[in-house]
Scaffold this motif. Sequence first.
Motif, short mmCIF file in Angstrom:
data_model
loop_
_atom_site.label_atom_id
_atom_site.label_comp_id
_atom_site.label_asym_id
_atom_site.label_seq_id
_atom_site.Cartn_x
_atom_site.Cartn_y
_atom_site.Cartn_z
N GLY A 20 -6.48 -16.64 5.46
CA GLY A 20 -7.21 -15.33 5.46
C GLY A 20 -6.81 -14.63 4.47
O GLY A 20 -5.75 -14.73 4.11
N ILE A 21 -7.82 -13.83 4.21
CA ILE A 21 -7.60 -12.85 3.01
C ILE A 21 -7.82 -11.47 3.35
O ILE A 21 -8.94 -11.36 4.25
N LEU A 22 -7.27 -10.54 3.01
CA LEU A 22 -7.36 -9.13 3.37
C LEU A 22 -7.20 -8.41 2.26
O LEU A 22 -6.24 -8.05 1.54
N ALA A 23 -8.41 -7.65 1.79
CA ALA A 23 -8.32 -6.69 0.55
C ALA A 23 -8.36 -5.05 1.00
O ALA A 23 -8.91 -4.67 1.93
N GLU A 24 -7.34 -4.29 0.66
CA GLU A 24 -7.34 -2.69 0.99
C GLU A 24 -7.30 -1.81 -0.16
O GLU A 24 -6.34 -2.33 -0.92
N ARG A 25 -7.74 -0.96 -0.30
CA ARG A 25 -7.70 0.32 -1.42
C ARG A 25 -6.28 0.73 -1.28
O ARG A 25 -5.97 0.90 -0.02
N ALA A 26 -5.78 1.00 -2.33
CA ALA A 26 -4.40 1.79 -2.34
C ALA A 26 -4.68 2.97 -3.22
O ALA A 26 -5.58 3.07 -3.86
N VAL A 59 -4.71 -3.53 -3.06
CA VAL A 59 -3.99 -4.77 -2.55
C VAL A 59 -4.69 -5.87 -1.87
O VAL A 59 -5.14 -5.52 -0.93
N VAL A 60 -4.22 -7.19 -2.33
CA VAL A 60 -4.85 -8.21 -1.43
C VAL A 60 -3.86 -9.01 -0.92
O VAL A 60 -2.82 -9.49 -1.38
N GLY A 61 -3.98 -9.27 0.50
CA GLY A 61 -3.23 -9.93 1.16
C GLY A 61 -3.77 -11.25 1.63
O GLY A 61 -4.66 -11.63 1.70
N VAL A 62 -2.76 -12.57 1.47
CA VAL A 62 -3.20 -13.74 1.69
C VAL A 62 -2.08 -14.50 2.76
O VAL A 62 -0.97 -14.19 2.66
N VAL A 70 0.68 -1.18 0.00
CA VAL A 70 -0.12 0.06 0.03
C VAL A 70 0.82 1.22 0.02
O VAL A 70 0.75 2.27 -0.69
N ALA A 71 2.03 1.34 1.09
CA ALA A 71 2.75 2.36 1.01
C ALA A 71 3.66 2.56 -0.39
O ALA A 71 3.75 3.63 -1.05
N ARG A 72 3.97 1.51 -0.96
CA ARG A 72 4.63 1.62 -2.36
C ARG A 72 3.72 2.03 -3.41
O ARG A 72 4.20 2.85 -4.32
N ALA A 73 2.51 1.47 -3.35
CA ALA A 73 1.59 2.09 -4.40
C ALA A 73 1.31 3.57 -4.39
O ALA A 73 1.27 4.33 -5.07
N ALA A 74 1.46 4.05 -2.98
CA ALA A 74 0.96 5.42 -2.72
C ALA A 74 2.33 6.28 -3.27
O ALA A 74 2.23 7.56 -3.71
N GLY A 75 3.50 5.86 -3.51
CA GLY A 75 4.72 6.63 -3.89
C GLY A 75 4.81 6.56 -5.30
O GLY A 75 5.46 7.28 -6.11
N GLY A 76 3.64 5.67 -6.14
CA GLY A 76 3.65 5.85 -7.42
C GLY A 76 4.73 4.72 -8.29
O GLY A 76 5.79 4.36 -7.61
#
Length: 288
Positions: free
Chosen positions: A153-159, A165-168, A55-61
């Motif tokens: 488990g699975i966790l999806a977060e908007r970036a 970002v989908v975590g597994v 998520v942090a890397r995606a925010a950096g572009g």
Amino acid sequence: MTPRDASDDNSSRWSDLDRPPLNATALRRGLVREGSLWSEVEVVQRTGSTNSDLVARAAGGGLAEGAVLVAEEQSAGRGRLDRQWTAPPRSGLFFSVLLRPAGVPLARWGWLPLLTGVAVATGLARAADVDTTLKWPNDVLVTVDGEERKAGGILAERAADEAVVVGVGINVTLRKEELPVPQAGSLALAGAPSTDRDPLLRAVLRSLEDWYGRWRAADGDPVASGLLEAYAENCATLGRMVRAELPGDRSVVGEAVAVDGDGRLVLATEKGVQEPVGAGDIVHLRPA
């Protein structure tokens, strides 16, 4: 926390010969190719959370769709509602992927964690030769000693920049004494004949690439892509009496009769009403 490259640490905590490290070079060779969804595969020794890092890397572009970040150990792994996920080093698969579902209506993005569940269940069934089912909305179940146990488990977060970002997290070789709670499980405890994490990860990511491709080609339509049917076939929640615990000490009890077109669980209550419950609204889903 800054990720540490998988070659940086040779300390004794990584000396468990039953848990060899992932082969990052072989993973990249098998997954990153022309026409593939996967643009890069990075394996780090230890980090806080692969989801937080991506998520942090995606925010950096500048991060392309299909980036995969895998950790041999997470110190701050988490699931829905920031619940902690802990496991010994190299005992499972802990990874996150960056997806950019451009062209898919935003209202259908809520299907991504369910899609990932289908992909994980399909990939593990093929590569680990163990039966897996899904507990709505985001748990992967295996059978241990005749009981259903959560093994993933699975966790999806908007970036940033219209990305998700989908975590597994999947418990692969956890032993009974290592389980975080008695209700947890692992592929090894479920009797999986193969617990080699390299082919397991490749199988799951290839399955995810396949299902994501179908879903995007259908503009995110869960029916046209076959996703709704596949999820319903794999969902152990359907047909059972459950209690959905909601914010504000509210709960709904009923039989789980369907998953609707928005990915919500539909409960048939004793009052004769069918009430849909969204994943974003629920605190716990328990047997009634």
